[in-house]
Design a protein around this motif. Structure first.
Motif, PDB file in Angstrom:
ATOM      1  N   MET A   1      -2.985  -3.542   8.699  1.00 37.52           N
ATOM      2  CA  MET A   1      -1.900  -2.482   7.752  1.00 37.52           C
ATOM      3  C   MET A   1      -2.446  -2.896   6.211  1.00 37.52           C
ATOM      4  SD  MET A   1       2.189  -2.186   7.649  1.00 37.52           S
ATOM      5  CE  MET A   1       2.199  -1.235   8.930  1.00 37.52           C
ATOM      6  N   GLN A  28       4.929   2.220   4.520  1.00 34.33           N
ATOM      7  CA  GLN A  28       4.694   1.323   5.595  1.00 34.33           C
ATOM      8  C   GLN A  28       4.282   2.329   6.754  1.00 34.33           C
ATOM      9  OE1 GLN A  28       8.126  -0.712   5.666  1.00 34.33           O
ATOM     10  NE2 GLN A  28       7.620  -2.496   4.693  1.00 34.33           N
ATOM     11  N   THR A  30       2.889   5.158   6.772  1.00 32.96           N
ATOM     12  CA  THR A  30       1.575   5.866   6.526  1.00 32.96           C
ATOM     13  C   THR A  30       0.222   5.006   5.895  1.00 32.96           C
ATOM     14  OG1 THR A  30       2.331   6.200   4.139  1.00 32.96           O
ATOM     15  CG2 THR A  30       2.677   7.956   5.866  1.00 32.96           C
ATOM     16  N   ASN A  31       0.491   3.872   6.130  1.00 25.71           N
ATOM     17  CA  ASN A  31      -0.645   2.714   5.991  1.00 25.71           C
ATOM     18  C   ASN A  31      -0.836   2.769   4.727  1.00 25.71           C
ATOM     19  OD1 ASN A  31      -2.027   0.645   6.794  1.00 25.71           O
ATOM     20  ND2 ASN A  31      -3.799   1.861   7.090  1.00 25.71           N
TER      21      ASN A  31
END
Length: 313
Positions: A1, A28, A30-31
């Motif tokens: 991530m 978080q 949506t990376n």
């Protein structure tokens, strides 16, 4: 991530005006992709832009711009909820920026997707404005006129700032003669379209919407029949009334507001002689702010103001 840095959270918070923890959660999920995070926030209803999207937007500005060579002109209508926003510098600049994009890109969907110098799309810019200013906004419509030879003229009424107003008109004149003369006459015709008591519906009779003509014909027929005439006789009487109505709503047939003894068609013929070659009105566009959205007049005493401007021309 991907690492969710404070800078990323700050960037998303500025774009969406959502809460800090909501922005962190969106990143978080949506990376770390800011644009995807914006969509995530809108989906969750956490972006101010999303919350305001269903509120009526019928105020705002009409922006207009002519290309450097004078052969292309555009109008756009950018709406907001209140007329107060029209005085906001950021909103006015956004309208001008959209008009600039519209010189090269035609149609609301294409303009909305087009990229600005910042890298954001026009739609991104509008969404960010919604979050910043706190009102729903939308790019409602756009128009673009261009000529091969000739000039496109612009008139903005009730100006709120440079290049923006509450009513805008474009007039495209085709001709190979004196371009300065064509531009001047085009602007006067644009002022006419803005200020004439009966705004023109079409350039020529042939270009009138058949449905509008049919509706007017039926109204005139019913009016004649109510006077006691049989329908066959009433229909014959109506032909003359339809011709008179067309003279009132067709631009080329209208009396020129700056010289009511002359029609627009006669003005063009006179201009052709002075320019030393054929001249024709190719098209015109009239945008009145909020038109068709249950709005009042675009500005106070419009016909009077145009007449006063004509006296100063």
């Amino acid at each position: 991530m991907a690492e969710i840095t404070a800078a990323l959270v700050k960037e998303l918070r500025e774009k969406s005006d959502a809460g800090m923890m909501d922005c962190k959660k969106a990143l978080q999920e949506t990376n770390g992709d800011v644009e995807a995070a914006m969509d995530w926030l809108r989906t969750k209803g956490l972006s101010k832009a999303a919350k305001k999207s269903d509120r009526a937007a019928a105020e705002g500005l009409v922006a207009g711009l002519i290309s450097g060579d004078g052969k292309t002109g555009v109008l756009i209508e950018l709406n907001a909820e209140t007329d107060f926003v029209a005085k906001n510098d950021k909103f006015q600049q956004a309208a001008r920026d959209i008009a600039k994009v519209a010189l090269d890109v035609d149609g609301v969907e294409a303009i909305s997707a087009a990229k600005l110098g910042s890298g954001d799309s026009v739609q991104d810019m509008v969404t960010n404005l919604i979050a910043t200013i706190g009102e729903n906004m939308r790019l409602r419509r756009s128009a673009r006129l261009t000529v091969g030879e000739g000039a496109v003229a612009l008139y903005l009424h009730n100006a709120q700032g440079e290049g923006v107003g509450r009513l805008g008109v474009l007039v495209a004149l085709e001709g190979a003669g004196d371009q300065a003369k064509l531009k001047d006459v085009g602007r006067k015709i644009a002022m006419h379209v803005a200020g004439t008591p009966t705004p023109p519906l079409a350039l020529t009779s042939d270009e009138l919407d058949p449905a509008v003509v049919a509706k007017e014909r039926e109204i005139q027929t019913q009016t004649a029949m109510e006077s006691g005439k049989p329908r066959e006789i009433a229909e014959k009487m109506v032909e003359g009334r339809i011709r008179k109505w067309q003279e009132e709503v067709v631009l080329l047939k209208q009396p020129f507001v700056m010289n009511p003894d002359q029609t627009i068609e006669q003005l063009i013929a006179e201009t052709a002689k002075e320019a030393g070659g054929p001249v024709a009105v190719k098209a015109f566009v009239r945008f009145a702010l909020g038109e068709g959205v249950d709005k009042g007049p675009a500005g106070p005493d419009l016909a009077t103001e145009v007449a006063q401007m004509a006296g100063r021309a």
